[in-house]
Design a protein around this motif. Structure first.
Motif: not given
Length: 408
Positions: A312-316, A354-358, A364-370
């Motif tokens: 459990s967690s969230l991006v925020g 790193v979001d699975w959509l990467y 780059s991975p940084d664009a998909w950091f969550r």
């Protein structure tokens, strides 16, 4: 760990998890997805484990990259795992070992569809349990089987790239066989194992299509129902399974080989575990603590086993994470006071993922950091990813300390 019956001490244990999705297969438009590589856990693992210990976590959900550990059938390279296991032991961290977190080795042709998959994954799991029985006693045979079947069998996103309900059923049956055989093989060599089976906690709002809400609500239980031998002629899901090619003999095999989880784990994310689905389009709906309660009540009534919130967690913002930590703690305390045997809460992932959509992109991975974590990843000028605690880290530490104090 000398004994694995930690879940019987009538308190709530706090832990964290390190995101461990491994999809090593590549094809045009589909990159390799190894979260340990993308987050530099392979090089920062000692620092990461020290941070886990500093957080007050009693346990860590952590996965083995099967595709690296068994690079060829029956040939194992334990060199890195040995070092990690030893350090966990030194830190007094209980590891709930994720044996299968989505990806199979590259040599396993057709991935989960391979006829040998159930025995191959069970053989690997047996080797892990045998080698590390002095330090590890808690095992998750396979993480989130329904999500696995969706991405691999329904949505053609991961190997073996099947589509539709026929594909979903083919994959979920193989996953179920592997889960059963994994538990059987571990039990054959480990003196005191604990099995923490982990399901994704799906909730639905309104009517859904193309599958009805009723069917989706039954389908979310299909893997646990199969492995525990609950699927028979009277089960609500049986007609759907047989319509998609499952035979009576296959269902009988599960009943004959039924296994029992020691702990049922449910993964719940307040911002996307609940959804409206129309014509196959998924629209996430926020559910907050009410959704957590709904899932606990559903799984508790169905399986009547000790339960853990295994993710459990969230991006925020850190403040939003703190709010969710406090809401979760309050809701779980209420549920426990009502008689629900909830034994653990896991903040997962512990740090940025790193979001699975990467996998389907070229950025780059940084664009998909969550930023799900209690710890953020910040790339330095030397390209190393620094681990930076955010304000939610200290709140988690306090909750974990309170949990331990309950045992004093």
């Amino acid at each position: 760990m000398s004994s694995s019956r930690w879940y019987g001490d009538d308190r709530l244990h706090y832990g964290v998890g390190i995101e461990d999705t491994f999809i090593p297969h590549e094809r045009v438009g589909h990159r390799k997805l190894d979260e340990y590589e993308l987050t530099q856990h392979y090089s920062h693992w000692e620092e990461d484990l020290d941070l886990v210990a500093a957080s007050g976590a009693e346990f860590l959900r952590w996965g083995i990259p099967w595709y690296l550990v068994e690079p060829a059938p029956g040939q194992f390279d334990w060199s890195w795992i040995d070092r990690v296991a030893e350090r966990m032991h030194e830190l007094g961290l209980r590891c709930i070992v994720d044996l299968m977190h989505y990806g199979t080795p590259l040599w396993l042709e057709n991935s989960f569809l391979n006829a040998e998959y159930p025995e191959r994954v069970a053989s690997y799991a047996r080797a892990v349990a045998e080698r590390y029985q002095a330090v590890w006693s808690d095992f998750t045979p396979l993480n989130e089987p329904v999500v696995n079947a969706e991405w691999c069998g329904q949505n053609a996103a991961w190997p073996p790239y099947l589509e539709g309900q026929d594909g979903f059923v083919k994959v979920i049956m193989q996953l179920g066989r592997g889960m059963v055989r994994t538990q059987q093989e571990i039990a054959a060599v480990h003196p005191d194992p604990t099995f923490v089976h982990v399901d994704a906690g799906f909730l639905f709002e309104g009517e859904t299509s193309p599958l009805s809400r009723g069917l989706l609500e039954e389908r979310r239980f299909v893997a646990l129902d199969l492995i525990t031998g609950r699927v028979d002629a009277d089960s609500p899901i049986t007609g759907w399974l047989t319509a998609n090619g499952v035979t009576d003999a296959e269902l009988q095999w599960f009943r004959d080989n039924a296994v029992t989880p020691d702990v049922v784990g449910v993964n719940y994310y307040p911002r996307f575990s609940k959804a409206r689905i129309r014509d196959g389009v998924v629209d996430p709906v926020r559910a907050d603590a009410a959704g957590l309660r709904e899932l606990v009540e559903a799984y508790s009534a169905r399986y009547q086993r000790p339960m853990a919130i295994t993710e459990s967690s969230l991006v925020g913002t850190p403040e939003e994470k703190i709010e969710w930590l406090q809401q979760s703690a309050a809701e779980l305390a209420a549920l426990r006071s009502e008689g629900h045997e909830i034994v653990a809460f896991t903040w997962f992932p512990f740090f940025t993922l790193v979001d699975w959509l990467y996998r389907f992109d070229s950025q780059s991975p940084d664009a998909w950091f969550r930023e799900f974590g209690l710890v953020d990843l910040v790339r330095g000028a030397d390209q190393s990813l620094d681990r930076v605690r955010n304000a939610s880290f200290d709140v988690f530490l306090e909750l974990a300390r309170e949990g331990r104090a309950d045992d004093q």
